[in-house]
Design a protein around this motif. Structure first.
Motif, PDB file in Angstrom:
ATOM      1  N   ALA A 125     -22.186 -12.005  35.598  1.00  0.00           N
ATOM      2  CA  ALA A 125     -21.520 -12.940  36.430  1.00  0.00           C
ATOM      3  C   ALA A 125     -22.014 -14.609  36.403  1.00  0.00           C
ATOM      4  O   ALA A 125     -21.015 -15.213  36.707  1.00  0.00           O
ATOM      5  N   THR A 126     -23.090 -14.626  36.274  1.00  0.00           N
ATOM      6  CA  THR A 126     -23.635 -15.840  36.190  1.00  0.00           C
ATOM      7  C   THR A 126     -22.891 -16.585  35.043  1.00  0.00           C
ATOM      8  O   THR A 126     -22.177 -17.846  35.103  1.00  0.00           O
ATOM      9  N   ILE A 127     -23.166 -16.106  33.821  1.00  0.00           N
ATOM     10  CA  ILE A 127     -22.390 -16.837  32.456  1.00  0.00           C
ATOM     11  C   ILE A 127     -20.783 -16.668  32.933  1.00  0.00           C
ATOM     12  O   ILE A 127     -20.269 -17.896  32.402  1.00  0.00           O
ATOM     13  N   GLY A 128     -20.331 -15.874  33.487  1.00  0.00           N
ATOM     14  CA  GLY A 128     -18.857 -15.659  33.342  1.00  0.00           C
ATOM     15  C   GLY A 128     -18.283 -16.886  34.271  1.00  0.00           C
ATOM     16  O   GLY A 128     -17.219 -17.683  34.184  1.00  0.00           O
ATOM     17  N   ALA A 129     -19.109 -17.011  35.729  1.00  0.00           N
ATOM     18  CA  ALA A 129     -18.712 -17.811  36.413  1.00  0.00           C
ATOM     19  C   ALA A 129     -18.638 -19.327  35.952  1.00  0.00           C
ATOM     20  O   ALA A 129     -17.906 -20.442  36.268  1.00  0.00           O
ATOM     21  N   LEU A 130     -19.944 -19.527  35.345  1.00  0.00           N
ATOM     22  CA  LEU A 130     -20.415 -21.146  34.590  1.00  0.00           C
ATOM     23  C   LEU A 130     -19.111 -21.289  33.620  1.00  0.00           C
ATOM     24  O   LEU A 130     -18.402 -22.487  33.862  1.00  0.00           O
ATOM     25  N   LEU A 131     -18.700 -20.471  32.941  1.00  0.00           N
ATOM     26  CA  LEU A 131     -17.627 -20.597  31.833  1.00  0.00           C
ATOM     27  C   LEU A 131     -16.456 -21.058  32.558  1.00  0.00           C
ATOM     28  O   LEU A 131     -15.441 -21.848  32.042  1.00  0.00           O
ATOM     29  N   TYR A 132     -15.835 -20.204  33.499  1.00  0.00           N
ATOM     30  CA  TYR A 132     -14.585 -20.078  34.215  1.00  0.00           C
ATOM     31  C   TYR A 132     -14.409 -21.534  34.864  1.00  0.00           C
ATOM     32  O   TYR A 132     -13.493 -21.788  34.955  1.00  0.00           O
ATOM     33  N   MET A 133     -15.549 -21.941  35.698  1.00  0.00           N
ATOM     34  CA  MET A 133     -15.363 -22.822  36.656  1.00  0.00           C
ATOM     35  C   MET A 133     -15.638 -24.052  36.284  1.00  0.00           C
ATOM     36  O   MET A 133     -15.168 -25.151  36.636  1.00  0.00           O
ATOM     37  N   PHE A 134     -16.513 -24.395  35.234  1.00  0.00           N
ATOM     38  CA  PHE A 134     -17.008 -25.647  34.698  1.00  0.00           C
ATOM     39  C   PHE A 134     -16.542 -25.934  33.230  1.00  0.00           C
ATOM     40  O   PHE A 134     -17.118 -26.890  32.769  1.00  0.00           O
ATOM     41  N   THR A 135     -15.506 -25.277  32.622  1.00  0.00           N
ATOM     42  CA  THR A 135     -14.903 -25.734  31.452  1.00  0.00           C
ATOM     43  C   THR A 135     -13.444 -25.914  31.311  1.00  0.00           C
ATOM     44  O   THR A 135     -12.907 -25.236  32.229  1.00  0.00           O
ATOM     45  N   ASN A 136     -13.010 -26.667  30.516  1.00  0.00           N
ATOM     46  CA  ASN A 136     -11.514 -26.803  30.535  1.00  0.00           C
ATOM     47  C   ASN A 136     -10.805 -26.229  29.582  1.00  0.00           C
ATOM     48  O   ASN A 136      -9.576 -26.003  29.467  1.00  0.00           O
ATOM     49  N   LYS A 137     -11.454 -25.803  28.470  1.00  0.00           N
ATOM     50  CA  LYS A 137     -10.848 -24.980  27.390  1.00  0.00           C
ATOM     51  C   LYS A 137     -10.270 -23.866  27.908  1.00  0.00           C
ATOM     52  O   LYS A 137     -11.223 -22.945  28.398  1.00  0.00           O
ATOM     53  N   ASN A 138      -8.991 -23.377  27.722  1.00  0.00           N
ATOM     54  CA  ASN A 138      -8.412 -22.002  28.063  1.00  0.00           C
ATOM     55  C   ASN A 138      -9.288 -20.984  27.344  1.00  0.00           C
ATOM     56  O   ASN A 138      -9.363 -19.842  28.214  1.00  0.00           O
ATOM     57  N   SER A 139      -9.598 -20.880  26.405  1.00  0.00           N
ATOM     58  CA  SER A 139     -10.227 -19.729  25.703  1.00  0.00           C
ATOM     59  C   SER A 139     -11.590 -19.488  26.037  1.00  0.00           C
ATOM     60  O   SER A 139     -12.028 -18.210  26.243  1.00  0.00           O
ATOM     61  N   THR A 140     -12.421 -20.760  26.410  1.00  0.00           N
ATOM     62  CA  THR A 140     -13.494 -20.434  27.059  1.00  0.00           C
ATOM     63  C   THR A 140     -13.537 -19.950  28.534  1.00  0.00           C
ATOM     64  O   THR A 140     -14.211 -19.097  28.825  1.00  0.00           O
ATOM     65  N   LYS A 141     -12.435 -20.247  29.224  1.00  0.00           N
ATOM     66  CA  LYS A 141     -12.233 -19.851  30.517  1.00  0.00           C
ATOM     67  C   LYS A 141     -12.006 -18.523  30.485  1.00  0.00           C
ATOM     68  O   LYS A 141     -12.280 -17.387  31.358  1.00  0.00           O
TER      69      LYS A 141
END
Length: 588
Positions: A125-141
């Motif tokens: 949940a922590t890693i997923g939220a950080l990647l989804y909320m604080f990155t702009n790259k679609n693949s990372t989201k």
């Protein structure tokens, strides 16, 4: 089990389904488009398609999504039912991957001890939220979305497990579970559950969650899993609504495969129970890992047995969804393109010409069918246009390849001319059928949006469809009957249609600007005019191929340039302008 536990159970199931959807969307976003491309390019031979179905489903975590992709390819004519069957069989194995993912956190292995459910939920949940909320790259989201979905699934399993914990001492609940030891009741219960939650992976996952708190023997799990696999075909069967017959047959493959697997398990286990009194492990308490293993074993053994029976499954599909007499008739000509005839050039060219004549007839009828939809829309006729467009694609592919193979032989001048003409015109027939599909889509939009053309627009459109209908009949008759007198009339009529389209477009722009027609009406009207122009262009190509076959020594470009200079052309052009162009009504 009180009201609070019941609410917690419902919430846990809801979280599980949401987590599955979220993780699936993330995976499809991450690799979905590439998976579609891989599916399309690497669907043959059967064994390759089988492993492809396993791989794609394991990646996107949804046998239903993979099967729906395959149904779409079959519907579009890009894949045959024969290619689709092994891929769908492979999806049944690929979908078992989810059970293994879920079993890791609940196992007593070293991995399970080091990574408890609570720790995994927090980490994902922590890693997923950080990647989804604080990155702009679609693949990372997308990766973040996958991790968030996985954490939600694990959380839901804890909720389900905690909510049913009081039931472990409930004698009435245990008696209900014992009812499912009856294979028929167990299978029916599994079908019911999977049909509601629309997912095999979710059904098995919920069963894994239940077994962590409630004592469930494998004798209960087996029929439930078989039923879940059958019931999971419901979203695939829904996806076949509105598709052509081959698409519906593809959807049935998923259901038939799982029904046959259940029958296979019954055929194996019933004699064993009769001879040795049953398998001892069936009375043991199920674990998450054991359920994952049972689910995978059923799928792997079942699909490996069924893979060599792909043709039988295909025949069952044809028995359940019978082909129309016209469907078999339409395929007769391309089925006659025998590879053994390639060494006999005259015979090979003759069967090729017959196939081209049939393709011409299919394309001609399809464009008329599409035109009628503009004023008389019918869903079944719309689907018929799509089916025949796919059929034209098959004709172009198979006949084109066959003609190329004929071209490798030594041919005389006349044979070369016929072969070249056929190669040229089949592309035009295919494109005419493509435009028929476009016109049908325009007709569907007119029907769905309840678009009504003004009287002037409708009158002009009718005049243009009359001209297009005539040019189609001229071009097809010139090709079929080898008539030069008809072929020479096509080019002047094509030029007249171009002129008509320009006048009608300008008239319609004026009507839109004056408010007599809406912008939405203008868009669909313009699309129709464009498609009619393109159809006329391809009719011109067909006629020019016929005319060129009368003068084998003429240079192509020079020959085409000389046509408008002939008195015959000018006279025909004048006649068609009087008949169509000059009768276009003026805007009021």
């Amino acid at each position: 089990m009180d009201l609070a536990h019941i609410i917690s159970l419902i919430g846990g199931v809801a979280f599980f389904l949401f987590g599955m959807e979220t993780m699936g969307n993330g995976l499809k976003s991450l690799a979905g488009n590439r998976m579609e491309g891989i599916l399309f390019r690497l669907s043959s031979p059967a064994i390759k398609g089988f492993f492809l179905g396993i791989l794609v489903t394991a990646v996107i975590q949804s046998s239903g999504a993979t099967t729906v992709m395959v149904i779409s390819f079959v519907s579009a004519g890009m894949m045959t039912l024969t290619q689709a069957v092994p891929i769908v069989l492979g999806t049944n194995i690929g979908t078992t991957m989810t059970g293994w993912i879920l079993s890791i956190s609940g196992s007593e292995s070293i991995a399970g001890q080091l990574l408890s459910t609570e720790v995994l939920i927090a980490v994902f949940a922590t890693i997923g939220a950080l990647l989804y909320m604080f990155t702009n790259k679609n693949s990372t989201k997308s990766i973040g979305l996958v991790l968030l979905g996985l954490s939600t699934i694990l959380l839901s399993m804890s909720l389900i497990s905690d909510s049913v914990d009081p039931l472990k001492e409930n004698e009435a609940f245990q008696n209900i579970l014992l009812l499912f030891e009856n294979p028929i009741l167990g299978v029916l219960a599994g079908i019911f559950v999977a049909a509601i939650i629309q997912s095999c992976s979710a059904g098995v996952g919920i069963l894994q969650a239940l077994c962590t708190s409630v004592v469930i023997p494998y004798s209960v799990c087996l029929p439930l899993i078989l039923g879940i696999k059958i019931g999971a075909s419901s979203p695939v069967l829904i996806a076949m609504v509105g598709k052509n017959k081959n698409s519906k047959r593809t959807a049935l493959v998923y259901l038939i495969a799982n029904v046959l697997t259940a029958l296979l398990v019954a055929i194996v286990l019933v004699p064993i129970n009769a001879i040795v009194g049953g398998l001892s492990f069936m009375n043991e308490t199920a674990t998450t890992t054991g359920i994952a293993l049972m689910n995978s074993a059923i799928s792997i053994v079942g699909m490996i047995v069924l893979l060599p029976m792909s043709k039988l499954i295909e025949k069952i599909c044809y028995i359940l969804i019978k082909p129309d007499p016209s469907e078999s008739e339409d395929l007769a000509e391309i089925d006659s393109l025998d590879e053994n005839l390639l060494d006999y050039v005259p015979a090979a060219i003759e069967v090729s010409r017959k196939a081209a004549l049939k393709m011409c007839d299919i394309a001609r009828k399809n464009i008329f069918r599409a035109i009628r939809l503009i004023t008389e829309y019918d869903k079944s006729k719309y689907q018929k246009v799509a089916e025949k467009e796919s059929l034209c694609d098959k004709y172009e592919d198979k006949l084109g390849n066959y003609l190329v193979k004929i071209g490798k032989n030594v041919m005389d001048e006349k044979q070369q001319a016929i072969s070249s003409e056929l190669l040229s015109v089949i592309g035009d027939f295919e494109r005419i059928s493509d435009h028929a599909a476009n016109i049908a889509e325009n007709a569907e939009e007119i029907h769905d949006k309840k678009i009504v053309f003004s009287d002037e627009a409708a009158e002009e459109l009718q005049l243009l469809t009359d001209a297009v209908s005539e040019i189609i009949n001229l071009a097809s008759s010139a090709f079929v009957e080898r008539r030069r007198d008809l072929a020479v009339k096509v080019e002047p009529l094509e030029e007249t249609i171009d002129e008509m389209s320009k006048v009608i477009k300008n008239n319609h722009i004026e009507r839109v600007q004056s408010g007599a027609c809406t912008i939405v009406t203008g868009f669909v009207y313009s699309d129709l005019l464009t498609n009619f122009e393109r159809v006329a262009d391809h009719c011109s190509n067909i006629a020019l191929s016929v005319l060129h076959s009368y003068d084998l020594n003429a240079e192509g470009h020079t020959y085409v340039a000389q046509i408008p200079e002939s008195p015959e052309f000018r006279q025909n052009l004048e006649d068609y302008r009087k008949k169509y162009l000059f009768t276009i009504p003026k805007n009021k």
